[in-house]
Design a protein around this motif. Structure first.
Motif, mmCIF file in Angstrom:
data_model
loop_
_atom_site.group_PDB
_atom_site.id
_atom_site.type_symbol
_atom_site.label_atom_id
_atom_site.label_comp_id
_atom_site.label_asym_id
_atom_site.label_seq_id
_atom_site.Cartn_x
_atom_site.Cartn_y
_atom_site.Cartn_z
ATOM 1 N N SER A 207 0.829 -1.208 0.000
ATOM 2 C CA SER A 207 0.000 0.000 0.000
ATOM 3 C C SER A 207 0.862 1.256 0.000
ATOM 4 C CB SER A 207 -0.931 0.008 1.215
ATOM 5 O OG SER A 207 -0.224 0.301 2.408
ATOM 6 N N LEU A 208 2.140 1.100 0.363
ATOM 7 C CA LEU A 208 3.080 2.224 0.333
ATOM 8 C C LEU A 208 3.893 2.234 -0.961
ATOM 9 C CD1 LEU A 208 4.403 1.920 3.998
ATOM 10 C CD2 LEU A 208 2.892 3.701 3.118
ATOM 11 N N GLY A 209 3.551 1.300 -1.878
ATOM 12 C CA GLY A 209 4.231 1.256 -3.164
ATOM 13 C C GLY A 209 5.482 0.407 -3.178
ATOM 14 N N ARG A 210 5.631 -0.488 -2.198
ATOM 15 C CA ARG A 210 6.828 -1.335 -2.127
ATOM 16 C C ARG A 210 6.412 -2.789 -2.301
ATOM 17 N NH1 ARG A 210 8.178 2.214 3.139
ATOM 18 N NH2 ARG A 210 8.090 4.164 2.002
ATOM 19 N N THR A 211 6.722 -3.332 -3.453
ATOM 20 C CA THR A 211 6.237 -4.675 -3.784
ATOM 21 C C THR A 211 7.090 -5.774 -3.183
ATOM 22 O OG1 THR A 211 7.495 -4.599 -5.860
ATOM 23 C CG2 THR A 211 5.189 -3.881 -5.929
ATOM 24 N N THR A 212 8.323 -5.479 -2.809
ATOM 25 C CA THR A 212 9.207 -6.498 -2.233
ATOM 26 C C THR A 212 9.869 -5.949 -0.971
ATOM 27 O OG1 THR A 212 11.170 -5.781 -3.459
ATOM 28 C CG2 THR A 212 9.708 -7.372 -4.549
ATOM 29 N N ALA A 213 10.433 -6.879 -0.191
ATOM 30 C CA ALA A 213 11.180 -6.471 1.001
ATOM 31 C C ALA A 213 12.373 -5.614 0.609
ATOM 32 C CB ALA A 213 11.629 -7.700 1.786
ATOM 33 N N ALA A 214 12.995 -5.952 -0.528
ATOM 34 C CA ALA A 214 14.158 -5.185 -0.992
ATOM 35 C C ALA A 214 13.770 -3.739 -1.295
ATOM 36 C CB ALA A 214 14.757 -5.844 -2.229
ATOM 37 N N ASP A 215 12.565 -3.538 -1.856
ATOM 38 C CA ASP A 215 12.092 -2.173 -2.124
ATOM 39 C C ASP A 215 11.998 -1.370 -0.833
ATOM 40 O OD1 ASP A 215 11.856 -2.752 -4.796
ATOM 41 O OD2 ASP A 215 9.729 -3.245 -4.685
ATOM 42 N N SER A 216 11.426 -1.993 0.194
ATOM 43 C CA SER A 216 11.259 -1.300 1.467
ATOM 44 C C SER A 216 12.616 -1.042 2.122
ATOM 45 C CB SER A 216 10.378 -2.121 2.410
ATOM 46 O OG SER A 216 10.119 -1.417 3.604
ATOM 47 N N GLU A 217 13.520 -2.018 2.056
ATOM 48 C CA GLU A 217 14.863 -1.831 2.623
ATOM 49 C C GLU A 217 15.574 -0.656 1.955
ATOM 50 O OE1 GLU A 217 17.176 -5.362 2.484
ATOM 51 O OE2 GLU A 217 15.815 -6.517 3.764
ATOM 52 N N PHE A 218 15.417 -0.549 0.648
ATOM 53 C CA PHE A 218 16.076 0.541 -0.085
ATOM 54 C C PHE A 218 15.604 1.899 0.432
ATOM 55 C CE2 PHE A 218 16.138 3.647 -3.552
ATOM 56 C CZ PHE A 218 17.485 3.613 -3.909
ATOM 57 N N ILE A 219 14.286 2.037 0.635
ATOM 58 C CA ILE A 219 13.727 3.297 1.117
ATOM 59 C C ILE A 219 14.195 3.577 2.543
ATOM 60 C CG2 ILE A 219 11.604 4.505 1.702
ATOM 61 C CD1 ILE A 219 12.064 4.265 -1.280
ATOM 62 N N LEU A 220 14.126 2.554 3.408
ATOM 63 C CA LEU A 220 14.493 2.747 4.805
ATOM 64 C C LEU A 220 15.969 3.086 4.972
ATOM 65 C CD1 LEU A 220 12.541 -0.189 6.495
ATOM 66 C CD2 LEU A 220 11.912 2.219 6.453
ATOM 67 N N ASN A 221 16.815 2.571 4.068
ATOM 68 C CA ASN A 221 18.257 2.766 4.199
ATOM 69 C C ASN A 221 18.801 3.928 3.375
ATOM 70 O OD1 ASN A 221 18.681 0.561 5.993
ATOM 71 N ND2 ASN A 221 18.534 -0.866 4.273
ATOM 72 N N ALA A 222 17.924 4.629 2.648
ATOM 73 C CA ALA A 222 18.376 5.755 1.822
ATOM 74 C C ALA A 222 18.707 6.941 2.716
ATOM 75 C CB ALA A 222 17.300 6.124 0.804
ATOM 76 N N ARG A 223 19.969 7.316 2.771
ATOM 77 C CA ARG A 223 20.420 8.374 3.680
ATOM 78 C C ARG A 223 19.777 9.731 3.363
ATOM 79 N NH1 ARG A 223 22.269 4.104 4.848
ATOM 80 N NH2 ARG A 223 24.248 3.645 5.890
ATOM 81 N N ASN A 224 19.447 9.958 2.084
ATOM 82 C CA ASN A 224 18.881 11.252 1.687
ATOM 83 C C ASN A 224 17.365 11.298 1.838
ATOM 84 O OD1 ASN A 224 18.344 9.445 -0.319
ATOM 85 N ND2 ASN A 224 18.778 10.832 -2.021
ATOM 86 N N ASN A 225 16.778 10.237 2.378
ATOM 87 C CA ASN A 225 15.326 10.185 2.556
ATOM 88 C C ASN A 225 14.992 10.583 3.994
ATOM 89 O OD1 ASN A 225 12.607 9.355 2.933
ATOM 90 N ND2 ASN A 225 12.801 7.934 1.231
#
Length: 535
Positions: free
Chosen positions: A314-332
């Motif tokens: 529902s947040l636009g993250r289809t895989t765990a890897a997608d969510s990890e990328f967002i959570l670990n993005a330093r500029n986010n």
């Protein structure tokens, strides 16, 4: 050779096979479900005969059981397992848990508990690196004695496992009678892999979790088996999908692990990930188990149940890897907020809930730290999209707050002296005068002063409300606020108009770069008014 002749050969050549190394130690790895790492293995006996070649266990084990000789093989396998672990430890190689199978005759023919303790002590191997697998048939025989045996083994520091859980008729009764560390789900469940078998496995894992018993599924051969076991929270997996049983000869273990692309789980991290396993529960509520590397400032998912996956979608993250990328993005900005949440949970040791913005959405992050070792932490929690629900609650709260403000204040405006504007939020004077929805600030103040303020109070009012000096005066006050009392001409109960004392407040609005002021007018409290006049 006829079957009878083969049986005679096996019985008559057993001692020779043990002495000459015809019976060899093979290993089949266990894989931890949440990490996909090699975290242990089962010791399996293989008879490599110089005359007949490979004699499989399903051939020689029943023969030796009937002959009352299988205990010799079990003792040999335990000793060889300990010898292998000692050899690897001395060579500085990884040493992981190995499980050894025991049979009913082991405890009938000899003091097996004493033998196990003596052998482990002689090799100097940690007891938590040995697991003892007992079959259902062994536990059902002389239950009172076996209950004492299991208690002795666990008290001595060994893990006791039940093999082939679900293959007999009394497995559930055994869980009531024995204290066990792990149950191995019989491979028959995955061999059939029907809807019924899946329901049974799901229920068995859930029950084991509640009893604080770990689970291992045998017979894992397909990708769909792995996906299912990860979903239901099974702790360990074993089967041809990962590795066939392999020889422990020189170099064989290392080469086989390279072929299967398995990584070793260091033995010192076993308890750390065991704690993570306890949180991997199949539930209807969103649940995630995450590992946080403090030094790397990086989050990695170990487990996501279907409900949590749906929240992430529902947040636009289809895989765990997608969510990890967002959570670990330093500029986010979300990364900074999540980092605050993680640090607070680490230091407080409590369940932490935080609402954080995620683009145009509102996310509720909730969880607690389960385990910590060195620079790694395990968190159990959830990330839930609460945008719709939260906005509705915020709207309701705002509506209620505005209602309370309307009852409390007669007039609320946001003033911008630099732009000479005044935004009307509340006007309860009941007269068509003063500032409207937005007006020129200075013209409105002049009108209010000349038409509504008592003549004796006008000089004081103008000094208080002067937009040219308002910001400067507010910045000089400790709290960024000014308060005064003036008489204002308002409708009276008799139908005419009369002057009434009102409390005026000016407050600097935070985050406005010292440009905007909140103006609030309300009825004067008699006690506060008397105190102000006395001062």
């Amino acid at each position: 050779m006829h079957q009878q002749e083969m049986e005679q050969y096996i019985v008559s050549h057993l001692d020779e096979a043990l002495e000459n190394g015809w019976i060899q130690l093979y290993l089949q790895p266990f894989v931890r479900t949440i990490t996909d790492e090699y975290s242990g293995a089962e010791a399996l006996a293989r008879w490599i005969d110089p005359t007949f070649g490979m004699i499989m266990p399903n051939t020689f084990v029943p023969v030796l059981e009937r002959a009352g000789l299988i205990f010799k093989v079990d003792c040999f396998m335990l000793t060889e397992t300990l010898r292998l672990q000692k050899k690897r430890s001395s060579a500085g190689l990884p040493v992981t848990l190995i499980s050894v199978n025991l049979s009913r005759q082991d405890f009938e023919k000899m003091d097996m508990v004493g033998f196990i303790q003596k052998q482990v002590d002689s090799f100097g191997i940690q007891k938590d690196l040995i697991a003892l697998e007992l079959t259902e048939s062994l536990l059902v025989q002389n239950k009172e004695r076996m209950v004492r045996v299991v208690e002795q083994l666990r008290a001595a520091g060994f893990q006791v496992w039940m093999d082939d859980f679900g293959s007999g008729y009394s497995s559930l009764i055994f869980l009531n009678d024995y204290t066990l560390d792990l149950i191995k789900l019989d491979m028959g469940f995955l061999n059939s892999f029907t809807q019924t078998s899946r329901v049974i496995m799901r229920s068995a894992v859930d029950m084991a979790k509640k009893l604080k018993i770990r689970t291992l599924a045998e017979g894992v051969e397909k990708e769909e088996h792995v996906r299912f076991l990860k979903e239901i929270g099974c702790d360990m997996m074993q089967g041809y999908f990962y590795a066939v049983p392999f020889s422990t000869g020189e170099g064989e273990l290392k080469n086989d692990l390279k072929r299967t692309a398995l990584r070793y789980e260091a033995s010192e991290w076993k308890k750390f990930y065991d704690m993570a396993d306890t949180c991997v529960v199949d539930s209807d509520s969103p649940r995630a188990v995450m590992e946080y590397h403090i030094a790397e400032d990086r989050i990695h998912y170990l487990f996501l149940n279907p409900s949590e996956k749906e929240e992430l979608r529902s947040l636009g993250r289809t895989t765990a890897a997608d969510s990890e990328f967002i959570l670990n993005a330093r500029n986010n900005p979300l990364h900074t907020k999540i980092l605050e949440y993680v640090k607070y949970a680490i230091h407080s040791g409590e369940t932490v809930t935080m609402y954080v913005p995620d683009n145009s959405r509102i996310v509720r992050t909730s969880g607690r730290m389960i385990a910590r070792r060195e620079d790694r932490c395990i968190f159990q929690g959830s990330i839930v999209n609460v945008t719709e629900d939260r906005l509705q609650k915020i709207g309701e709260k705002i509506d209620q707050t505005l209602s309370d403000i309307v009852l409390l204040f007669d007039d609320v405006h946001v003033l911008d002296p630099e732009k000479d504007t005044a935004d009307n939020m509340i006007n309860n004077f009941g007269i068509d005068a003063g500032l409207t929805s937005q007006d020129r600030l200075r013209r409105g103040i002049h009108h209010f002063c000349d038409d509504l303020v008592h003549p004796e109070d006008r000089d004081r009012y103008w000094e208080f409300s002067n937009p040219d000096t308002m910001i400067r005066r507010l910045l000089k006050t400790p709290g960024g606020s000014l308060q005064a009392y003036f008489r204002v001409l308002l409708p009276s109960d008799g139908g005419g108009r009369s002057y009434q004392w009102k409390e005026f407040n000016l407050l600097m609005i935070p985050g406005s770069d010292n440009k905007k002021v909140l103006s609030c007018i309300k009825s004067a409290d008699p006690a506060a008014l008397m105190e102000a006049c006395a001062g």
